[in-house]
Write a protein that holds these residues in place. Structure first.
Motif, PDB file in Angstrom:
ATOM      1  N   UNK A 177       0.853  -1.189   0.000  1.00 61.98           N
ATOM      2  CA  UNK A 177       0.000   0.000   0.000  1.00 61.98           C
ATOM      3  C   UNK A 177       0.888   1.238   0.000  1.00 61.98           C
ATOM      4  N   UNK A 178       0.440   2.266  -0.714  1.00 65.96           N
ATOM      5  CA  UNK A 178       1.256   3.475  -0.834  1.00 65.96           C
ATOM      6  C   UNK A 178       0.363   4.674  -1.105  1.00 65.96           C
ATOM      7  N   UNK A 179       0.766   5.812  -0.555  1.00 65.71           N
ATOM      8  CA  UNK A 179       0.073   7.078  -0.789  1.00 65.71           C
ATOM      9  C   UNK A 179       1.061   8.032  -1.441  1.00 65.71           C
ATOM     10  N   UNK A 180       0.615   8.701  -2.525  1.00 67.35           N
ATOM     11  CA  UNK A 180       1.487   9.559  -3.311  1.00 67.35           C
ATOM     12  C   UNK A 180       0.846  10.921  -3.522  1.00 67.35           C
ATOM     13  N   UNK A 181       1.679  11.911  -3.712  1.00 68.03           N
ATOM     14  CA  UNK A 181       1.182  13.242  -4.019  1.00 68.03           C
ATOM     15  C   UNK A 181       2.258  14.077  -4.667  1.00 68.03           C
ATOM     16  N   UNK A 182       1.832  15.214  -5.234  1.00 71.51           N
ATOM     17  CA  UNK A 182       2.821  16.080  -5.845  1.00 71.51           C
ATOM     18  C   UNK A 182       2.200  17.312  -6.469  1.00 71.51           C
ATOM     19  N   UNK A 183       3.063  18.120  -7.076  1.00 73.06           N
ATOM     20  CA  UNK A 183       2.619  19.341  -7.744  1.00 73.06           C
ATOM     21  C   UNK A 183       3.331  19.499  -9.075  1.00 73.06           C
ATOM     22  N   UNK A 184       2.561  19.886 -10.079  1.00 70.75           N
ATOM     23  CA  UNK A 184       3.102  20.325 -11.356  1.00 70.75           C
ATOM     24  C   UNK A 184       2.715  21.789 -11.492  1.00 70.75           C
ATOM     25  N   UNK A 185       3.694  22.678 -11.338  1.00 71.88           N
ATOM     26  CA  UNK A 185       3.373  24.104 -11.254  1.00 71.88           C
ATOM     27  C   UNK A 185       2.577  24.364  -9.993  1.00 71.88           C
ATOM     28  N   UNK A 186       1.380  24.932 -10.138  1.00 67.35           N
ATOM     29  CA  UNK A 186       0.539  25.225  -8.980  1.00 67.35           C
ATOM     30  C   UNK A 186      -0.590  24.207  -8.795  1.00 67.35           C
ATOM     31  N   UNK A 187      -0.625  23.189  -9.626  1.00 64.49           N
ATOM     32  CA  UNK A 187      -1.697  22.197  -9.563  1.00 64.49           C
ATOM     33  C   UNK A 187      -1.227  20.965  -8.797  1.00 64.49           C
ATOM     34  N   UNK A 188      -1.957  20.639  -7.735  1.00 68.64           N
ATOM     35  CA  UNK A 188      -1.620  19.480  -6.924  1.00 68.64           C
ATOM     36  C   UNK A 188      -2.379  18.242  -7.363  1.00 68.64           C
ATOM     37  N   UNK A 189      -1.775  17.083  -7.183  1.00 66.23           N
ATOM     38  CA  UNK A 189      -2.431  15.802  -7.468  1.00 66.23           C
ATOM     39  C   UNK A 189      -2.053  14.819  -6.365  1.00 66.23           C
ATOM     40  N   UNK A 190      -2.918  13.816  -6.156  1.00 65.72           N
ATOM     41  CA  UNK A 190      -2.630  12.838  -5.112  1.00 65.72           C
ATOM     42  C   UNK A 190      -3.440  11.572  -5.361  1.00 65.72           C
ATOM     43  N   UNK A 191      -2.965  10.486  -4.792  1.00 68.83           N
ATOM     44  CA  UNK A 191      -3.662   9.217  -4.942  1.00 68.83           C
ATOM     45  C   UNK A 191      -2.944   8.129  -4.193  1.00 68.83           C
ATOM     46  N   UNK A 192      -3.507   6.942  -4.253  1.00 71.45           N
ATOM     47  CA  UNK A 192      -2.898   5.824  -3.560  1.00 71.45           C
ATOM     48  C   UNK A 192      -3.472   4.505  -4.023  1.00 71.45           C
ATOM     49  N   UNK A 193      -2.909   3.430  -3.508  1.00 74.62           N
ATOM     50  CA  UNK A 193      -3.368   2.096  -3.883  1.00 74.62           C
ATOM     51  C   UNK A 193      -3.099   1.117  -2.742  1.00 74.62           C
ATOM     52  N   UNK A 194      -3.826   0.021  -2.753  1.00 73.79           N
ATOM     53  CA  UNK A 194      -3.565  -1.121  -1.880  1.00 73.79           C
ATOM     54  C   UNK A 194      -3.830  -2.368  -2.708  1.00 73.79           C
ATOM     55  N   UNK A 195      -2.838  -3.253  -2.782  1.00 73.57           N
ATOM     56  CA  UNK A 195      -2.934  -4.459  -3.591  1.00 73.57           C
ATOM     57  C   UNK A 195      -2.605  -5.673  -2.736  1.00 73.57           C
ATOM     58  N   UNK A 196      -3.449  -6.694  -2.849  1.00 75.74           N
ATOM     59  CA  UNK A 196      -3.295  -7.918  -2.066  1.00 75.74           C
ATOM     60  C   UNK A 196      -3.199  -9.106  -3.019  1.00 75.74           C
ATOM     61  N   UNK A 197      -2.304 -10.030  -2.708  1.00 74.75           N
ATOM     62  CA  UNK A 197      -2.171 -11.266  -3.473  1.00 74.75           C
ATOM     63  C   UNK A 197      -2.160 -12.431  -2.485  1.00 74.75           C
TER      64      UNK A 197
END
Length: 359
Positions: A267-287
């Protein structure tokens, strides 16, 4: 002794000398070939399949050949190696040299074009990852694995210099890199270099906690609808972060995924900015392994391309199975329900099947 017998003996001596030289040459050639085969290893894989979806109310299905990769690794000395990788379905992917500075694995230097350190998933091979689409939306976009209108598709790779190693009896792993920021097979389009850092903490076998960051300046090669202020040729701030964890009940043995087959969660949570626009997301994967060589795979992931404007988010829910029929070879079948924000269109269904052959 007659002249004739002398000629015969001389000829016999010459033949003996040539025979010895030839034997020495053959022995030298055999030694050289044996040394070469020991120092060069070849690996490769191919992934092909079928896909159906009804995105935006339009039903479509197609066969695809996603990847056909071959790479060679040359061990020049015990500390020095070189790798070259090409995707015959795409472009040259990697070419780099590694030099281990220390006697142990505390410090190695890498120079060339390679997968960068940002996120947990990006450095992992598609042959190991559970999803047919391989990476989550957030990793595809923020790590440059998939379509990024601003910087193009770079397969999570870039050109640069990296230092990495394992410390504290392999309980700590670090990676520090200075990268071009322009992606694969391209010259840098500005004078700024991007800095990447990753730290992994492994308190017990199978468990790791990971943080990574990316600080840099991009030069836009295209435009994005959700980030209209950045135009082609503009330099823009491009920063990212990620935090995650992974647990596996068993480590993969070298080249044998079928034999190991651990239960795992990542599982991981990610985020960032390109210029002034922010983005974010994440996932959880089970096997989860079930019977024989059959696994159940489940994943939930979400990504918002513009956190300041509603409608640019998408959530994917995936359920599937995979069957390992030989070492690193498997069959996969997965269904995904995609829930889209209003700016991305209607919700849709996605069915995928894939065969993987690897050596």
């Amino acid at each position: 002794m007659t002249f004739k017998s002398c000629k015969v003996r001389t000829l016999a001596a010459v033949m003996a000398v040539f025979g010895s030289v030839a034997a020495m040459g053959q022995q030298s050639s055999d030694t050289w070939m044996n040394d070469l085969t020991k120092r060069i290893t070849l690996n490769g894989y191919a992934q092909a399949g079928w896909s159906y979806n009804d995105a935006n109310g339009v039903k479509s299905n197609s066969y695809n050949l996603k990847r056909t990769l071959l790479w060679a690794k040359a061990k020049i000395t015990d500390r020095w190696s070189f790798l070259f990788m090409h995707d015959f379905n795409s472009v040259v992917q990697e070419f780099y040299t590694d030099y281990r500075v220390t006697k142990d694995n505390a410090m190695t230097v890498r120079l060339g074009q390679f997968k960068h350190s940002y996120t947990m998933e990006n450095p992992l091979s598609p042959t190991m990852l559970e999803l047919i689409d391989v990476y989550s939306q957030a990793v595809l976009y923020l790590a440059g694995e998939g379509p990024d209108p601003l910087n193009g598709v770079n397969y999570g790779r870039d050109q640069g210099l990296m230092v990495f190693g394992d410390l504290a009896n392999n309980h700590l792993h670090y990676e520090l890199a200075l990268m071009s920021g322009q992606g694969i097979n391209r010259s840098d389009r500005n004078n700024q270099k991007d800095f990447l850092a990753k730290l992994e903490v492994k308190p017990v076998d199978g468990l790791r906690f990971v943080v990574s960051s990316y600080l840099g300046t991009g030069n836009a090669m295209g435009t994005a609808k959700w980030n209209p202020e950045i135009q082609v040729g503009d330099n823009y701030k491009r920063n990212r972060y990620s935090v995650g964890l992974e647990y596996k009940t068993l480590a993969y043995s070298p080249g044998q995924y079928k034999e190991a087959r651990p239960a795992s969660i990542r599982a991981e949570w990610l985020g960032g900015k390109d210029g002034e626009v922010g983005s974010r997301g994440g996932y959880a994967t089970v096997c989860i392994p079930v019977v024989d060589a059959l696994d159940i795979v489940a994943s939930g992931e979400t990504f918002d391309r513009n956190t300041s404007v509603d409608g640019w988010d998408q959530t994917n829910l995936t359920l599937g199975v995979q069957y390992w029929y030989y070492k690193k070879c498997r069959l996969q079948l997965q269904y995904t329900r995609a829930l889209c924000g209003e700016m991305l269109g209607k919700d849709y269904n996605w069915l995928q099947a894939q065969v993987q052959v690897a050596f």
